[in-house]
Design a protein around this motif. Structure first.
Motif, PDB file in Angstrom:
ATOM      1  N   VAL A 156     -68.028   6.768 -35.638  1.00  0.00           N
ATOM      2  CA  VAL A 156     -66.608   6.644 -35.237  1.00  0.00           C
ATOM      3  C   VAL A 156     -66.117   7.841 -34.428  1.00  0.00           C
ATOM      4  O   VAL A 156     -65.057   7.761 -33.773  1.00  0.00           O
ATOM      5  CB  VAL A 156     -65.701   6.449 -36.467  1.00  0.00           C
ATOM      6  CG1 VAL A 156     -66.050   5.164 -37.189  1.00  0.00           C
ATOM      7  CG2 VAL A 156     -65.750   7.651 -37.408  1.00  0.00           C
TER       8      VAL A 156
ATOM      9  N   ALA B 105     -64.738   1.685 -36.551  1.00  0.00           N
ATOM     10  CA  ALA B 105     -64.675   1.804 -38.015  1.00  0.00           C
ATOM     11  C   ALA B 105     -64.502   0.453 -38.673  1.00  0.00           C
ATOM     12  O   ALA B 105     -65.142   0.163 -39.705  1.00  0.00           O
ATOM     13  CB  ALA B 105     -63.516   2.734 -38.397  1.00  0.00           C
TER      14      ALA B 105
ATOM     15  N   THR C 262     -60.700   4.563 -43.725  1.00  0.00           N
ATOM     16  CA  THR C 262     -59.793   4.181 -42.633  1.00  0.00           C
ATOM     17  C   THR C 262     -58.513   5.023 -42.651  1.00  0.00           C
ATOM     18  O   THR C 262     -57.933   5.315 -41.589  1.00  0.00           O
ATOM     19  CB  THR C 262     -59.430   2.689 -42.735  1.00  0.00           C
ATOM     20  OG1 THR C 262     -58.901   2.407 -44.034  1.00  0.00           O
ATOM     21  CG2 THR C 262     -60.641   1.822 -42.464  1.00  0.00           C
TER      22      THR C 262
END
Length: 577
Positions: free
Chosen positions: A159, A254, A276
């Motif tokens: 990410v 993600a 997250t």
């Protein structure tokens, strides 16, 4: 300027940065607590007190963030405001030290722009930019570490793929912002100067009916400022969405890889929510980078403009200063040839004159002959060749300018009064002047009766900005009273009675001779009748002294002085008829 400020207040920035870091650390706690709560709710919770403890922990973390944010604002933003005060103080001290030649080439609006917009831009770089930089760097590192160590390093490396392109984009746009913001600030300075000039000269504009032309001129300069701002905004407008795009790409990555990991059981739902949430916290530093680059580049551009001002050097240098505090006023100019800085032609050519202490002399001549230049040389407003001008037998270059000007009362052609009372204008530069002294010198300058009879509140009357509420003659006479109250041994009146009639000028100069003992008085005037009783009259023409002597002597010579004197007498007779 910044280095000296940081050396003094580094500890405040350190304390502020510590509280910023504490906020970032506390922010990492809540997502982990929330993730644990989700996992516990999913598996079932037997003891509700566990959830209560978690909620209390979140409240405690929030309270800690509140307190820490309060203190970093006090330390960092407070320091930035201190820098604003400090920088303006340093700049103003610098302006007071710069010579007259500096003000010959720079405009007031330019200086005001540097004191306002440029200082504000640097202040933002010393405040919000510091917070953003500490926050962005620490939050990025700690968040990445938390994502990897607590959740998954594999998913973390995936990410953060957008971060390297972000660095390249920031460097490219940073250079563009820096260049374009310097142009914006330059345009703002031009616009400010035009506005200041228009307001100062509003009476002239109205009297000539030039409101429309000045409006069009101001409109054009304002439009140029807007266009340069739009040019900057185009860069900024493209830069910030790119940052957001890269941040969004990280979020999409993600969701794709993290969602699959939850489905396959590699991550729990709570861990995914925590991950997250951390990623959302990572997006802020990425977005803050855009703001940070913008603020820093604006600050750099403005600071370079401030450094240009601070790096200005005075051309009035005193080598081997003589130990002198009080002058008697014996002046000798020995074969002086002088030209202004950045000027090709000499204004004075091989000038020689001697002014004994306590004498009253006059300097007259044709327009542009160099009369006012002589006055500026004696006050050392411009650099003077060594061995050419002597006061009390000492080279003027060896006399400290502060000592020299303390011993000279100089009234220039352009009279300047402050937005103060008449009394305070006369007493300007003289501490604890008594009312009796103020009245005495106002009487010598022939302004006392005007103050008493014509001014609504006498000596307490406010004169308005630059003395706009007074006539030209009243302003000039107040300036003369101000100079005389100084009680300096040398008095220079540079054609400062042009706005009064000849008889009043003669009366004032006669009062000077009768009311001031043992002072050297130098009167520069275009009215020969008013200075005919001077001890010596020097006649300047095209930068050279072509005649000198008492009035009767010069009349007998039949030269330029006689022709000028007779022409003025003829003009007075014609005016009377």
């Amino acid at each position: 300027m910044i280095k000296s400020f940081i050396r003094r207040y580094w500890w405040m920035y350190l304390m502020g940065a510590s509280f910023v870091i504490l906020v970032d650390l506390l922010q990492l706690v809540s997502p982990r607590i929330i993730g644990n709560i989700i996992d516990r709710l999913k598996t079932g919770v037997e003891d509700i007190s566990v959830l209560k403890t978690s909620l209390y922990a979140i409240i405690g973390v929030s309270l800690g963030i509140f307190i820490s944010r309060f203190f970093w604002r006090i330390f960092i933003m407070g320091s930035a405001r201190r820098f604003e005060y400090y920088s303006k103080k340093v700049l103003f001290e610098k302006l007071l030290s710069l010579p007259a030649s500096f003000y010959d080439r720079i405009k007031v609006g330019e200086l005001m722009a540097r004191f306002t917009n440029d200082v504000a831009a640097v202040r933002r770089a010393m405040g919000p930019a510091i917070v953003m930089s500490v926050d962005a760097i620490f939050m990025t590192l700690v968040t990445v570490f938390a994502m990897g160590s607590l959740i998954s390093w594999k998913l973390t490396w995936i990410v953060i793929i957008p971060l390297p392109p972000l660095a390249l984009i920031s460097a490219f746009f940073g250079r563009l912002i820096h260049t374009r913001f310097k142009k914006v600030q330059a345009a703002f300075a031009v616009m400010t100067d035009s506005a200041e000039e228009s307001v100062s000269g509003i009476r002239v504009i109205k009297s000539y009916g030039q409101e429309k032309s000045r409006y069009e001129m101001m409109y054009a300069k304002s439009d140029d400022y807007v266009q340069k701002n739009i040019s900057l905004i185009r860069v900024w407008g493209m830069f910030f969405p790119l940052i957001q795009l890269l941040a969004s790409i990280g979020y999409v990555i993600a969701m794709s890889f993290g969602g699959r990991a939850v489905i396959t059981g590699q991550l729990t739902l709570g861990e995914f929510v925590t991950f997250t949430t951390y990623l959302g916290m990572l997006i802020w530093p990425m977005m803050a980078t855009g703001w940070l680059i913008n603020i820093i580049q604006r600050g750099r551009a403005s600071y370079s403009r401030l450094k240009e001002l601070l790096n200005e050097e005075t051309d009035i240098i005193t080598k081997d200063p003589a130990k002198v505090e009080k002058l008697t006023g014996d002046i000798e100019i020995n074969r002086l040839t002088f030209k202004y800085p950045n000027s090709k032609d000499a204004v004075l050519k091989d000038v020689y004159l001697h002014i004994p202490a306590g004498s009253k002399i006059a300097i007259v001549g044709t327009t542009g002959s160099g009369k006012s230049t002589l006055a500026k040389i004696l006050t050392r407003l411009y650099p003077i060749p060594e061995g050419k001008v002597f006061i009390d037998g000492k080279d003027i270059n060896r006399i400290d300018p502060a000592v020299l000007r303390e011993n000279i009362a100089y009234v220039p052609q352009e009279t300047f009064l402050f937005s103060e009372t008449v009394k305070n204008n006369i007493a300007f530069g003289v501490e604890n002047a008594s009312d009796e002294e103020i009245i005495r010198y106002a009487s010598i300058a022939a302004i006392h009766s005007d103050i008493e009879n014509d001014f609504p509140e006498g000596y307490e009357t406010m004169v308005g900005e630059r003395g706009v509420t007074l006539s030209g003659g009243q302003k000039q006479r107040i300036a003369i009273a101000r100079a005389l109250l100084k009680k300096a041994p040398i008095v220079i009146l540079d054609d400062c009675l042009s706005a009064v009639d000849t008889e009043t000028e003669l009366k004032i100069i006669s009062s000077l001779r009768e009311g001031i003992d043992l002072r050297t008085v130098i009167v520069i005037s275009h009215r020969l009748k008013a200075v005919r009783d001077a001890d010596i009259i020097y006649v300047l023409h095209d930068g050279e002294i072509i005649e000198s002597g008492a009035h009767d002597t010069l009349m007998e010579k039949g030269g330029l002085y006689k022709r000028m004197y007779e022409r003025q007498l003829l003009e007075e007779k014609l005016e009377e008829e």
